[in-house]
Scaffold this active site. Structure first.
Site, PDB file in Angstrom:
ATOM      1  N   HIS A 195       3.412   1.926   2.110  1.00 58.00           N
ATOM      2  CA  HIS A 195       3.956   2.379   3.392  1.00 58.00           C
ATOM      3  C   HIS A 195       5.468   2.187   3.465  1.00 58.00           C
ATOM      4  CE1 HIS A 195       3.140  -1.769   5.523  1.00 58.00           C
ATOM      5  NE2 HIS A 195       4.383  -1.735   5.102  1.00 58.00           N
ATOM      6  N   GLU A 213       1.649   4.456   7.494  1.00 59.72           N
ATOM      7  CA  GLU A 213       0.570   4.034   6.609  1.00 59.72           C
ATOM      8  C   GLU A 213       0.052   5.233   5.804  1.00 59.72           C
ATOM      9  OE1 GLU A 213       0.234   1.004   6.134  1.00 59.72           O
ATOM     10  OE2 GLU A 213      -0.511  -0.171   7.819  1.00 59.72           O
ATOM     11  N   ASN A 248       0.829  -1.219   0.000  1.00 58.23           N
ATOM     12  CA  ASN A 248       0.000   0.000   0.000  1.00 58.23           C
ATOM     13  C   ASN A 248       0.865   1.272   0.000  1.00 58.23           C
ATOM     14  OD1 ASN A 248       0.975   0.193   2.607  1.00 58.23           O
ATOM     15  ND2 ASN A 248      -1.022   0.140   3.616  1.00 58.23           N
TER      16      ASN A 248
HETATM   17  C1  F6R Z   1       9.434  -3.516   8.265  1.00 62.01           C
HETATM   18  C2  F6R Z   1       8.735  -2.386   7.704  1.00 62.01           C
HETATM   19  C3  F6R Z   1       7.759  -2.509   6.597  1.00 62.01           C
HETATM   20  C4  F6R Z   1       8.174  -3.523   5.526  1.00 62.01           C
HETATM   21  C5  F6R Z   1       7.140  -3.589   4.422  1.00 62.01           C
HETATM   22  C6  F6R Z   1       7.510  -4.632   3.381  1.00 62.01           C
HETATM   23  O1  F6R Z   1      10.308  -3.123   9.307  1.00 62.01           O
HETATM   24  O2  F6R Z   1       8.940  -1.320   8.178  1.00 62.01           O
HETATM   25  O3  F6R Z   1       7.596  -1.254   5.996  1.00 62.01           O
HETATM   26  O4  F6R Z   1       9.422  -3.152   5.004  1.00 62.01           O
HETATM   27  O5  F6R Z   1       5.905  -3.906   4.967  1.00 62.01           O
HETATM   28  O6  F6R Z   1       7.473  -5.905   3.968  1.00 62.01           O
HETATM   29  P1  F6R Z   1       8.020  -7.167   3.207  1.00 62.01           P
HETATM   30  O7  F6R Z   1       9.469  -6.952   2.984  1.00 62.01           O
HETATM   31  O8  F6R Z   1       7.755  -8.315   4.133  1.00 62.01           O
HETATM   32  O9  F6R Z   1       7.268  -7.270   1.921  1.00 62.01           O
END
Ligand code: F6R
Length: 240
Positions: free
Chosen positions: A137, A142, A135
């Site tokens: 973030h 968010e 999304n």
């Molecule tokens: C984790 C974090 C999140 C992840 C994001 C992607 O510390 O801050 O922003 O980097 O949700 O997650 P993955 O890499 O699991 O797709």
């Protein structure tokens, strides 16, 4: 400003990210690394551990700060970000425990945020590693998070809890809240490295780089930063 590197797959993304991190640690052994959890950096972390074991690259002077932590999970919970980082990185490197920091849960969340900001303000992050939420973030900032946000408590979006449910027995067990470094704190890093792979990240990658700069896509705030390296595989780059 973005430098975009498109590679074939997750392994190549991890190789490329590792080269960047290794160069920073070699040129500045007492660097400050901003770290992330999730699936995206695991390959990078494995390469850092292998290189430490095989080549003796040392991290004794490195300090680390993590982006975020769930609220409501004890540190000892296998899915806390504290556990994630110790399992996937810290247990394999020689960073002194006192040089490792993550945001923490506590009875007074505002105080916890202020304490983490105090720490961040006392450090200059040399490289901030980021994964990207589907999304848009970054950290747990968010959609809707203001640009000037510092460390704060967030209510996780349903889409984020769904994305992260794969690590838990069911979505009901995914925490509803987290504490995260803010967008302003992330933008203060000297250099930012974003790693993303897979077609579920394609929209977010395109919006981060080519979309309007909007709080609807927190990663688009990175357009304001002078030095962002984005390493993406072909699937995540397909909408660029
Ligand atoms: C984790 C974090 C999140 C992840 C994001 C992607 O510390 O801050 O922003 O980097 O949700 O997650 P993955 O890499 O699991 O797709």
């Amino acid at each position: 400003m973005f430098k975009v590197i498109i590679v074939d797959d997750y392994d190549e993304m991890s190789d490329c990210a590792f080269d960047i991190v290794k160069e920073i640690v070699a040129s500045k052994p007492d660097c400050v690394l901003g770290l992330a959890t999730g699936s995206s950096p695991i390959g990078l972390y494995q390469r850092m551990i292998k290189d430490h074991l095989d080549n003796g690259t040392t991290y004794t002077a490195v300090r680390t700060v993590n982006l975020d932590e769930y609220l409501g999970l004890p540190k000892s919970h296998p899915e806390s970000y504290y556990s994630f980082m110790h399992t996937n990185l810290f247990s394999g490197l020689d960073i002194p425990a006192s040089s490792i920091r993550l945001p923490e849960d506590g009875p007074d969340k505002i105080l916890q945020g202020a304490l983490y900001d105090e720490l961040l303000n006392s450090l200059d992050i040399d490289l901030q590693l980021l994964g990207l939420g589907s999304n848009g973030h970054i950290g747990f900032n968010e959609p809707g998070t203001p640009l000037d946000s510092t460390t704060h408590v967030v209510e996780l979006k349903e889409s984020t809890r769904r994305d992260n449910a794969r690590f838990f027995a069911s979505i009901d067990e995914v925490p509803t809240h987290a504490i995260t470094m803010g967008v302003a704190s992330i933008l203060k890093a000297r250099q930012i490295l974003v790693v993303a792979s897979g077609s579920n990240k394609a929209e977010a990658v395109a919006a981060m780089i080519n979309g309007p700069q909007t709080t609807d896509v927190p990663a688009s705030a990175l357009q304001l930063h002078p030095d962002v390296i984005v390493v993406v595989d072909k699937a995540a780059a397909q909408k660029l």
